[in-house]
Design an enzyme around this catalytic site. Sequence first.
Site, PDB file in Angstrom:
ATOM      1  N   ASP A  44      -5.575   2.087  -4.081  1.00  0.00           N
ATOM      2  CA  ASP A  44      -6.808   1.889  -3.321  1.00  0.00           C
ATOM      3  C   ASP A  44      -7.106   3.083  -2.407  1.00  0.00           C
ATOM      4  O   ASP A  44      -8.185   3.183  -1.839  1.00  0.00           O
ATOM      5  CB  ASP A  44      -6.796   0.573  -2.535  1.00  0.00           C
ATOM      6  CG  ASP A  44      -5.718   0.501  -1.470  1.00  0.00           C
ATOM      7  OD1 ASP A  44      -4.865   1.413  -1.402  1.00  0.00           O
ATOM      8  OD2 ASP A  44      -5.719  -0.481  -0.701  1.00  0.00           O
ATOM      9  N   SER A  59       0.825  -1.203   0.000  1.00  0.00           N
ATOM     10  CA  SER A  59       0.000   0.000   0.000  1.00  0.00           C
ATOM     11  C   SER A  59       0.862   1.258   0.000  1.00  0.00           C
ATOM     12  O   SER A  59       1.653   1.464  -0.900  1.00  0.00           O
ATOM     13  CB  SER A  59      -0.965  -0.035   1.188  1.00  0.00           C
ATOM     14  OG  SER A  59      -1.895   1.022   1.125  1.00  0.00           O
TER      15      SER A  59
END
Length: 579
Positions: A308, A151
Amino acid sequence: MGNLDKDTQARVNQWLSDEYDAETVKNVQDLIDQEQETELLDSFYKELEFGTGGLRGIMGVGSNRMNKYTIGKATQGLANYLKKEFPKEEIKVAVSYDSRNNSQSFGHLVADVFSANGFQVYLFEELRPTPMLSFAVRHFGCQGGVMLTASHNPKEYNGYKAYWNDGGQLVAPHDKNVITEVNAITSVKDIKFDRNEKNIHMVGADFDQLYIDANLKLSLHPKAVKAQKDLKIVYSPIHGTGITIVPKMLEAWGFTNVTVVDEQSKPDGNFPTVVYPNPEEEEAMSMAMQKGQEIDADVVMATDPDADRVGVAVKLPSGEFQLINGNQIGSLLTYYVLSSKKELGQLKDNQYIVKTIVTSNLFADIAKSFDVKCYETLTGFKFIGEVMTKLLGKETYLVGGEESYGFLVGDLVRDKDAVNSCAFIAEMAAYFKEEGKSLYDVLMKLYLEYGYYKEKLISLTKKGKAGADEIKQMMADLRANLPKTLGGIEVVEVRDYQHSESTDMQSGKKSKIDLPKSDVLQFITKDGDVISARPSGTEPKIKFYCSVKDQLEFTSEFGQVSNRLDDKVRLMMDDIVKD
């Protein structure tokens, strides 16, 4: 290495055996020869565990590092569990990866292990975002999936997000059950590394159009987009996967004036232009904001490496650009979706939104004003996905989000989706521009109507085993000495999610919290302020969240009220954050 405990030393010794390749053994021996005791301890004191975001750690040698063997072991454990859960089915899995160093090779390694276990593997030919992996799991009817990403973590990290057949990340009982299977693997010989080529199916660029078309059907105001097709949008992928799909999505939506930040457009796991590839950080957004200033953009957006999470900067009345936080982005999206659904006559009794326990209550206030239910979950979008799966066919999900810059409009996936969010943020900006309003104007409207919510997050980084122990002790100390006041304001309720109970501090009465256990403490003041303490599930950090609220009568008072709330937040945080 006399200070290593017995279990740690046993792991070190195992990694020196001939089960491991020569390069791995040499790297471990080098740490010993160089007397790198702290590094040895941090690398071997435990096995990597699934947290709120799956498997995540620093790349390197050792049981507590991301490498061929820890990833192979995790994948074999997941494969063994899938075989037990779906004994009579042909098992299918999807695999994707982001732009991080080693992500592609790790992705192919995962595909190798799954294929060697007889699974049909849908492997993306090139890097693609996390939400597209979730979409692929659902599209191909897979029982599971894996995304290789850390991430927004620094470049030294990589990670492994495991997905179930609903397209959501692993939740109870599957998360713990997979760990049990992983821990049952005691030898590298138990891991099937030999790729079975005939079981691997490559997912090409044509899959992009399926994902784009599905999202396009969710558009609420295509006429507004058409009228504002030349809306000035600045976008940065911050060297990540967003470049592969966000510009295509915005083009398909109808936007013709998208400026990509060229210096950050190339996927690069070293993230050369930023300290952290995290759109929550002003430093990471600075190039995009500068470009926005140069071209007088209407909206500035940037996504993290696996696309995301999305950060947003809006134009102030002065013409300057200002970052807005995750609570503000999510509140705007919630208001846009619900107000648009109402305008279009599409609001129904069985619809709902979702937020996490550390996300602003402004989400809930907006939902209430539209008579829409708001569910609350633990921190981590996987819990929002879990609610969506549980309510599928009974109630209809509209929008959800969390303060950490993760949002989702519509139910195409079961994870946060910055690609979907970018399209809706751009559409929202176009719609309100048609009304003569900027996103900043709409945010002020929300504060005038619902009250001015202000939030602050403080993260303390505590690395390695010593850091993990320190974080554990900090939470123990808080529980042992519950504050009666914060910033001079009385604490009226304490919610302890680890013990699933809420305590009224005046009467002492306890009530049950109907959520899974989690190491989180929340303190509610008599003013309705919410202060939370929570160790991160994906990083070596403990996080403290503060949310306060005041009435805003006129926009001219915004600065004054904002300063007053800043002072309040500072006093409260000083009382609870002890570094």
